[in-house]
Scaffold this active site. Structure first.
Site, mmCIF file in Angstrom:
data_model
loop_
_atom_site.group_PDB
_atom_site.id
_atom_site.type_symbol
_atom_site.label_atom_id
_atom_site.label_comp_id
_atom_site.label_asym_id
_atom_site.label_seq_id
_atom_site.Cartn_x
_atom_site.Cartn_y
_atom_site.Cartn_z
ATOM 1 N N PHE A 38 0.856 -1.188 0.000
ATOM 2 C CA PHE A 38 0.000 0.000 0.000
ATOM 3 C C PHE A 38 0.888 1.232 0.000
ATOM 4 O O PHE A 38 1.678 1.438 0.916
ATOM 5 C CB PHE A 38 -0.919 0.034 1.226
ATOM 6 C CG PHE A 38 -1.879 1.188 1.169
ATOM 7 C CD1 PHE A 38 -3.125 1.039 0.570
ATOM 8 C CD2 PHE A 38 -1.525 2.439 1.664
ATOM 9 C CE1 PHE A 38 -4.008 2.119 0.474
ATOM 10 C CE2 PHE A 38 -2.396 3.517 1.571
ATOM 11 C CZ PHE A 38 -3.631 3.353 0.982
ATOM 12 N N ASP B 204 9.251 3.237 1.786
ATOM 13 C CA ASP B 204 8.035 3.930 2.214
ATOM 14 C C ASP B 204 7.885 3.731 3.720
ATOM 15 O O ASP B 204 7.419 2.682 4.180
ATOM 16 C CB ASP B 204 6.842 3.342 1.443
ATOM 17 C CG ASP B 204 5.510 3.944 1.864
ATOM 18 O OD1 ASP B 204 5.421 4.505 2.971
ATOM 19 O OD2 ASP B 204 4.542 3.853 1.088
ATOM 20 N N LYS C 70 2.131 10.297 8.407
ATOM 21 C CA LYS C 70 1.491 9.737 9.609
ATOM 22 C C LYS C 70 2.054 10.275 10.935
ATOM 23 O O LYS C 70 1.768 11.398 11.295
ATOM 24 C CB LYS C 70 1.600 8.216 9.558
ATOM 25 C CG LYS C 70 0.701 7.638 8.428
ATOM 26 C CD LYS C 70 0.029 6.371 8.855
ATOM 27 C CE LYS C 70 -0.776 5.730 7.743
ATOM 28 N NZ LYS C 70 -2.119 5.446 8.136
#
Lengths: 498, 498
Positions: free
Chosen positions: B219, B325, B356
Site C-alpha cells: 500500500f 516507504d 502519519k
C-alpha cells in the site's frame, strides 16, 4: 460575494452568526473606502537592492537543505502586513502576487490571528484526526459554518483534501467511479470476478482505460493524474509517465473583445465542436471534462460565459461529468465568490474543486450518486486538515464581514480602467488586456515580461507572470483603490525605465 | 531513537536544544516506568453501548454533508488524553489504533500544546507561504531543528509534501527525472525538441513509459501514481485508470520464524530473483523499486533484514533507485526511529518517504543529483505546511525528551511476550504472531478478525485490522507497560466471550 453566499443564509442563521456581520451593501461599500489595515505602510519602502545582504545569506543557508532555485524572496512574515510583503533587509513591497494567488485576507490578518487562538484550533493541531474514521464531534459544524457555507449554488456536499492537485485527482476518481457505475447499471451491481482480478494487475476491465478531457494550456496540478491533464508547459511534464488522455483547444480570443465579437464567437464554437468530437471519438472514453474558468498558469486565457454554458450543455447531452477547477479563480478574486457564478448556468457543474485562497482544499458536489457506492473507495488517512478548515472558516467570516468580494469587484473595475489608460499610453507594453468585469483577476501581454517581473521589486512591487508573455495580477481581496493607485504609478515608472 | 538521532548531535548543538533534553539512557528508562500522562484514566470506562445515543445523533448530522460510511467513532478530542480516546457519550477507550497509526505522542500532549501557542505557529497558520517561492526567513531553521533532525542516516535533504500519497508520488517523480537524466548523459544535456513536443501530448519520449516496481499486497497511497503501486485490495483500485507497472511477490514467511529458517530464506531468495528478473525484463523500464519495511495495510507482512539488504544490492547493481516507504513504520513505532535502521544497510536507501506519525510528509534523500536538474520541475504552490512541520518538530522534541523510541522497544518486548502467552492459551485466535523485536508494531492472524475488531470497543479498546485476517497493533509511542497489561487482559476477555 452577497450573491455567492445568499443561498446559505439559512445555514448562517442556523450557525448563529452575529448580526453585526450581516452589514448592508451600503455600509460595506462605505467600509471599503477606509483602509482595512490601519497599520499598513503608506506605500512600498526600499532599504537595499533586492535581494539584500541578509536575504542573500539566508538563502545560502537554506540552499544546504532545500531547493532554492525557485526562490523568489525569503520573507519576513512578522513584518508583512495586509497587502505588503517584507524581506529580511527591511524592504516592503506591495504584493499583487500573494503567494501564487493564495493569500486572501492580507498578511497578519487580525481575525485570522484570533482564529488561531481558539481551543478548536489547538485541538485540530495536536489531535489530528483520521477524518474518515474518527472525525471530531464538531466536524459537521466546522464544515457547515465554514467550507460548506461558501459552497457553490447547488452543491451541498464536500470531499476534503490537502491541496489543489489531490483535490483534482480525487474529483477525477469520483468521476471514473460514477462513469463505471452508470455503465454497470447502478450502485447495487456488484463488481465481477474479472474486474476484481484484473485491477490487481493494473489492467482492464477493473482498471479501465478511461480518460479526463482537459484543455491545451490548462494547469490542474502536478501529481500523476492531475499532471496528465496539465498542458501548460513542458517543464512540468517532462520525464513523467502520463495517461493517454485527450486535450481540446481552449478558445484563443482576440482583444479588445468588443472589436472581435463575431470572430471570437466562431472560435468558441469551433472549440466546443472539438470537445464534442473528442468526447464521442477519443479511443479512451471520456468520463469528465475538466476546465478552469480562467486558464491561469497557462497564460490568463479567458472564454465567454456562452462558451462555458456550451460546455455544460455538451457534457449533459453526452453524459460525461463537468468539473470546474476553481483552485486559482475561487474565493472572490473575480468579483464573485466563484468565477463560475459569472456564467449563469442552468444547472451547476457536477464538481467544483478549490484550494489556494481557501487555504484548504477539496471538491464540492451535489449529486448524491457521486459518493462512491461503497465505503473506502474514496478515502485516505487524514482526508484534509481541520486546522486549515478552521482557517477557511475565518476567511469566509472576514470576507463576509468586510464585503471583500464586492470590494474586489469595485477595485477591479477601477484598476482595469487605470490599466486601460496605461495601455493607451504604452500600447506595446500592455497588449490584450483581459479580465474586464472579473474583479482584480487581470492580465496583459508584453514582449518584455520576464524583465518587467524581475525589475518590479526595484520599484516596490511584487508581481507574477503566467504563460509565455503575460503579467498576471493576483492581489488579495483586501486590495483597495489606494493600492491600485500605487500599483498603476509604479507600473508606469517601471515601463518608463525599460 | 538514540541511534537514529545520534548523527544529528551536531545539528542539535547548533540549534541550542536545552541540555535537559539530553537525558542519559538510564534516566530515560527510569522515566519510562512512570506514567507519561498523570491525568490519563486508570483504565477504559464504558458508559453506554457504542455507539451511544449522542454519537448516533451526531453521526446522522454529519451524514448530511460528509460520507460517514467509513466512520469508526465520532470523537470527543477535548476529553481524549494520552492513550485514551473518548466519544460523546463519555466512553473512554484504550486506543491502540491511534488514528490509523498516526498519533505519536498521545492525545492532548502538553508539549505539543505549547508548540501551538508560539508566534511561529500563528505565523505559519495565518501567513501560509508558497514555500518554493517565498519561504519564511526561519524555514531553514524549522527544517534543521525539526524534519531534518530526524533524517535517516545518510539523507540530509528533504522535499516536503502534504500526506503519504503525494510524498510517494513526488519521490516517484524524482526517480523518473533521475532515470532519464542518466539515460541522457547528465544534468546539462538539454531536452530535445521531440521530447518537448511529445510530452505536451502525454506521449513518449517526453512522457516516457517508465515504471515503478512495487510488491503484491503493498500500500503506497491512492492518487493515480501511488495507486498504481498499491496492490493490497481491489476496493482501493477498482474503476481507476492505472499505469502498466510491475509487481513482485513480497515474501510470505512462515511462523514462528525460528522453526522455518531455511524455508523462509528460500522464499526471500525467490522473491529477490523475481525482482531482479522484472527489473531486467519488464516492458516498461523500472526507474525505482518501492517497498514498505513492513507491509501494513496489506496485512502486516514482514521480511528479514537480509531480504532488504538484497533489495538494496540488486537496485545498486541494476542502477535503479531504492525507495523505502516509511509512512506507517517511521517515527519510532518499530523500536528504532526508522524501521530500515533494523537492516544494517551498507548504503542508505535513495529516498525515504514519511507521513502519519510525523504529522507532516515528504521524502528524504542524500544524493544531490536527485534534485531535478532545473527549477520548477518538482514544485507546487504550498509544498507542505510549515504549521505541520512545527508540530513534527514538537514531536521530535518530545520523543527525545522522554526517550520514546526506547520506551517503545522495551514496551514492545513486554507486549510481545504477553501475546505469546495468549497464543499458547488460544492458538486458534493468535496465529502467525509477528513483530518480534519490532517495538509495538505487532500483528497476528485470526479467523474471527472482523468480529474481534467490531467487539473490541465493548471491552474498552480501540483496535484495527490489516489485510484479510490480521489484527494490527499501532499504539502510540507513549504506550507503556501498564497499558500493555490492560490490553492483554481485555484481549483475553474478548476472546473468551467469542
Amino acid at each position: 460575494m452577497a450573491s455567492a453566499l445568499r443561498h446559505s443564509a439559512k445555514m448562517r442563521m442556523a450557525a448563529r452568526v452575529p448580526a453585526a456581520r450581516a452589514l448592508s451593501t451600503t455600509a460595506r461599500l462605505r467600509a471599503a473606502e477606509k483602509p482595512y489595515f490601519p497599520n499598513e505602510p503608506a506605500g512600498p519602502s526600499l532599504k537595499t537592492a533586492i535581494p539584500g545582504p541578509k536575504n542573500k545569506a539566508a538563502a545560502a543557508e537554506l540552499d544546504e537543505v532545500f531547493d532554492v532555485r525557485s526562490l523568489n524572496m525569503l520573507t519576513d512574515y512578522n513584518q508583512s502586513v495586509g497587502n505588503y510583503i517584507a524581506d529580511l533587509d527591511g524592504n516592503k513591497l506591495l504584493d499583487v502576487y500573494a503567494q501564487i494567488a493564495s493569500i486572501p485576507v492580507g498578511y497578519n490578518n487580525p481575525h485570522l490571528k484570533e482564529t488561531t487562538q481558539s481551543q478548536e484550533m489547538t485541538n485540530a493541531l495536536i489531535n489530528r484526526p483520521a477524518l474518515g474514521n474518527f472525525p471530531s464531534a464538531d466536524w459537521a459544524n466546522i464544515l457547515k459554518t465554514g467550507v460548506l457555507r461558501a459552497a457553490p449554488k447547488g452543491l451541498n456536499q464536500v470531499f476534503t483534501a490537502m491541496a489543489g492537485s489531490d483535490a483534482n485527482e480525487t474529483a477525477y476518481k469520483a468521476a471514473f467511479m460514477y462513469y463505471r457505475q452508470l455503465q454497470r447499471g447502478g450502485p447495487d451491481v456488484e463488481f465481477t470476478e474479472e474486474e476484481l482480478v484484473s485491477t490487481m494487475n493494473n489492467q482492464g476491465p477493473g482498471s479501465p482505460q478511461l480518460s479526463i478531457l482537459s484543455f491545451k494550456s490548462a494547469f490542474h496540478g502536478r501529481l500523476f493524474g492531475s499532471l496528465s491533464t496539465t498542458r501548460s508547459k513542458a517543464i512540468h511534464k517532462l520525464d513523467i509517465p502520463a495517461f493517454d488522455w485527450p486535450q481540446a483547444t481552449f478558445p484563443q480570443l482576440k482583444y479588445p473583445l468588443e472589436e472581435h465579437v463575431q470572430e471570437n464567437a466562431q472560435e468558441e464554437q469551433r472549440c466546443l465542436q472539438e470537445v464534442e468530437r473528442l468526447i464521442k471519438e477519443f479511443h479512451n472514453p471520456v468520463a469528465a471534462v475538466m476546465v478552469e474558468p480562467i486558464q491561469s498558469e497557462g497564460g490568463d486565457n479567458h472564454a465567454s460565459p456562452a462558451f462555458f454554458r456550451g460546455l455544460r450543455e455538451i457534457t449533459k447531452r453526452t453524459n460525461v461529468l463537468f468539473i470546474v477547477d476553481e483552485v486559482q479563480t475561487g474565493v472572490g478574486a473575480t468579483g464573485k465568490f466563484w468565477a463560475h457564478d459569472h456564467w449563469n448556468l442552468e444547472s451547476p457543474p457536477d464538481m467544483v474543486t478549490f484550494s489556494k485562497k481557501a487555504q484548504t482544499a477539496g471538491y464540492y458536489f451535489g449529486n448524491p450518486a457521486l459518493r462512491p457506492n461503497k465505503p473506502y473507495r474514496q478515502f485516505n488517512t487524514w482526508m484534509g486538515d481541520p486546522a486549515r478548515a478552521l482557517i477557511f472558516r475565518g476567511i469566509i467570516e472576514e470576507v463576509e464581514r468586510l464585503g471583500l468580494v464586492e470590494n474586489t469587484r469595485i477595485t477591479g473595475e477601477y484598476l482595469y480602467s487605470g490599466i486601460e489608460r496605461l495601455a493607451e499610453k504604452y500600447p506595446e507594453h500592455f497588449q490584450n488586456l483581459r479580465g474586464k468585469g472579473q474583479g482584480t483577476f487581470l492580465a496583459w501581454d508584453t514582449p518584455k515580461r520576464d524583465e518587467i517581473v524581475a525589475k518590479a521589486k526595484s520599484v516596490g512591487i511584487n508581481i507574477g507572470g503566467s504563460g509565455a508573455q503575460a503579467i498576471r495580477l493576483r492581489p488579495m481581496l483586501v486590495f483597495q483603490k489606494h493600492h491600485a493607485d500605487i500599483l498603476l504609478e509604479r507600473l508606469e515608472q517601471l515601463i518608463k525605465a525599460l
